[in-house]
Enzyme design. Structure first.
Site, PDB file in Angstrom:
ATOM      1  N   ARG A  81      39.830  52.623  40.089  1.00 37.51           N
ATOM      2  CA  ARG A  81      40.063  51.328  39.433  1.00 37.51           C
ATOM      3  C   ARG A  81      40.090  51.459  37.907  1.00 37.51           C
ATOM      4  O   ARG A  81      39.600  50.604  37.175  1.00 37.51           O
ATOM      5  CB  ARG A  81      39.018  50.287  39.857  1.00 37.51           C
ATOM      6  CG  ARG A  81      38.974  50.040  41.347  1.00 37.51           C
ATOM      7  CD  ARG A  81      40.300  49.495  41.897  1.00 37.51           C
ATOM      8  NE  ARG A  81      40.258  49.436  43.351  1.00 37.51           N
ATOM      9  CZ  ARG A  81      40.693  50.390  44.157  1.00 37.51           C
ATOM     10  NH1 ARG A  81      41.230  51.491  43.651  1.00 37.51           N
ATOM     11  NH2 ARG A  81      40.649  50.256  45.458  1.00 37.51           N
ATOM     12  N   SER A 127      37.872  41.126  43.278  1.00 37.08           N
ATOM     13  CA  SER A 127      36.556  41.753  43.138  1.00 37.08           C
ATOM     14  C   SER A 127      36.154  41.754  41.664  1.00 37.08           C
ATOM     15  O   SER A 127      36.874  42.299  40.824  1.00 37.08           O
ATOM     16  CB  SER A 127      36.592  43.190  43.660  1.00 37.08           C
ATOM     17  OG  SER A 127      36.888  43.215  45.034  1.00 37.08           O
ATOM     18  N   GLU A 183      35.402  44.905  37.076  1.00 34.54           N
ATOM     19  CA  GLU A 183      36.756  45.293  37.457  1.00 34.54           C
ATOM     20  C   GLU A 183      37.739  44.297  36.861  1.00 34.54           C
ATOM     21  O   GLU A 183      38.854  44.646  36.487  1.00 34.54           O
ATOM     22  CB  GLU A 183      36.883  45.327  38.979  1.00 34.54           C
ATOM     23  CG  GLU A 183      38.211  45.833  39.481  1.00 34.54           C
ATOM     24  CD  GLU A 183      38.219  46.075  40.968  1.00 34.54           C
ATOM     25  OE1 GLU A 183      39.195  45.677  41.621  1.00 34.54           O
ATOM     26  OE2 GLU A 183      37.245  46.655  41.494  1.00 34.54           O
TER      27      GLU A 183
END
Length: 260
Positions: free
Chosen positions: A142, A184, A254
């Site tokens: 990520r 998320s 994130e």
């Protein structure tokens, strides 16, 4: 270069943010200095006073096959990428089913599901600074450090769209809340899950004003209607504080927080 007036309380996936003028880049335009690229605002939390913003225009919404490469414009929505791959029997992008956003956002965060990630078959990324091979772009879970604004990317052409895999990966999203969110909120720490940690410290379903940690998936910060940036940030800081105190783990966002 043109501009577009955007109300982020309607445009962003989390339904939070001010109304601002956003510069729109077309082919031949250089990204204005000091501007933050917003994509389709699916992984963003925009504050009341953001820095200057820009986005890619329709010129960068394109999928095409060039020899043994699949070339995709950075403004191409994930749904269009999936449809193109299905139509032309191309594998490697099954994981984008129901993944919101555009290729640009996928490149910026190495988006994916489980072991299926954007950078797996990536060959090159074209920015205003030139064409960069994937080996020259630092990236990981990520995370990616793009050398400028991504205009398009080329991927290894893999024949054989796997419908069963697409269906299986889609089922993994069945536990995601339907309320507006930015996906998320925190990255999963090594060998653990942010959602598990947030639930373990008693914050699953915890509400502040009109924002809450979802009672369906604890790592989703959801807008219950009229939620604010301040409420979202307060909940994020509370989760970071409690997880650190309980487990000694630092949760890393994130979601991109866009605030001057």
């Amino acid at each position: 270069m043109t501009t577009r007036r955007i109300d982020f309380s309607r445009f962003s996936s989390i339904k939070i943010g001010p109304v601002v003028e956003v510069a729109v880049l077309q082919k031949g335009d250089l990204p204005p200095e000091g501007h933050f690229l917003i994509g389709h605002a699916n992984n963003l939390l925009v504050g009341p006073h953001p820095p200057p913003l820009c986005m890619l225009g329709k010129d960068f919404d394109d999928c095409r096959i060039e020899g043994e490469r699949l070339v995709i414009g950075a403004a191409t929505p994930t749904g269009k990428i999936l449809s193109f791959c299905k139509k032309h029997d191309i594998g490697g992008f099954e994981f984008v089913a129901k993944l919101p956003g555009t290729l640009g956002g996928m490149l910026a965060m190495n988006a994916g599901v489980k072991r299926y990630e954007t950078y797996n078959d990536l060959l090159t990324v074209t920015t205003e600074r030139g064409v960069f091979e994937v080996s020259r772009i630092p990236h990981g879970y990520r995370f990616a450090k793009l050398p400028g604004v991504a205009f398009e990317a080329a991927f290894r052409l893999r024949r054989g769209f796997d419908g069963a895999l697409a269906d299986a990966l889609l089922k993994l999203r069945a536990n995601q809340p339907k309320a507006p969110s930015a996906g998320s909120f925190f990255k999963n720490p090594p060998d653990d899950y942010a959602g598990r940690l947030i639930e373990a410290v008693g914050l699953k379903g915890h509400r502040l004003g009109n924002m809450a940690w979802s009672d369906m998936h604890a790592n989703f910060l959801v807008n219950l209607g009229g939620g604010t940036f301040e409420e979202a940030m307060a909940l994020a800081e509370l989760a970071k504080k409690r997880v650190w105190e309980a487990f000694g783990i630092v949760l890393e966002p994130e979601v991109k927080i866009v605030q001057a």
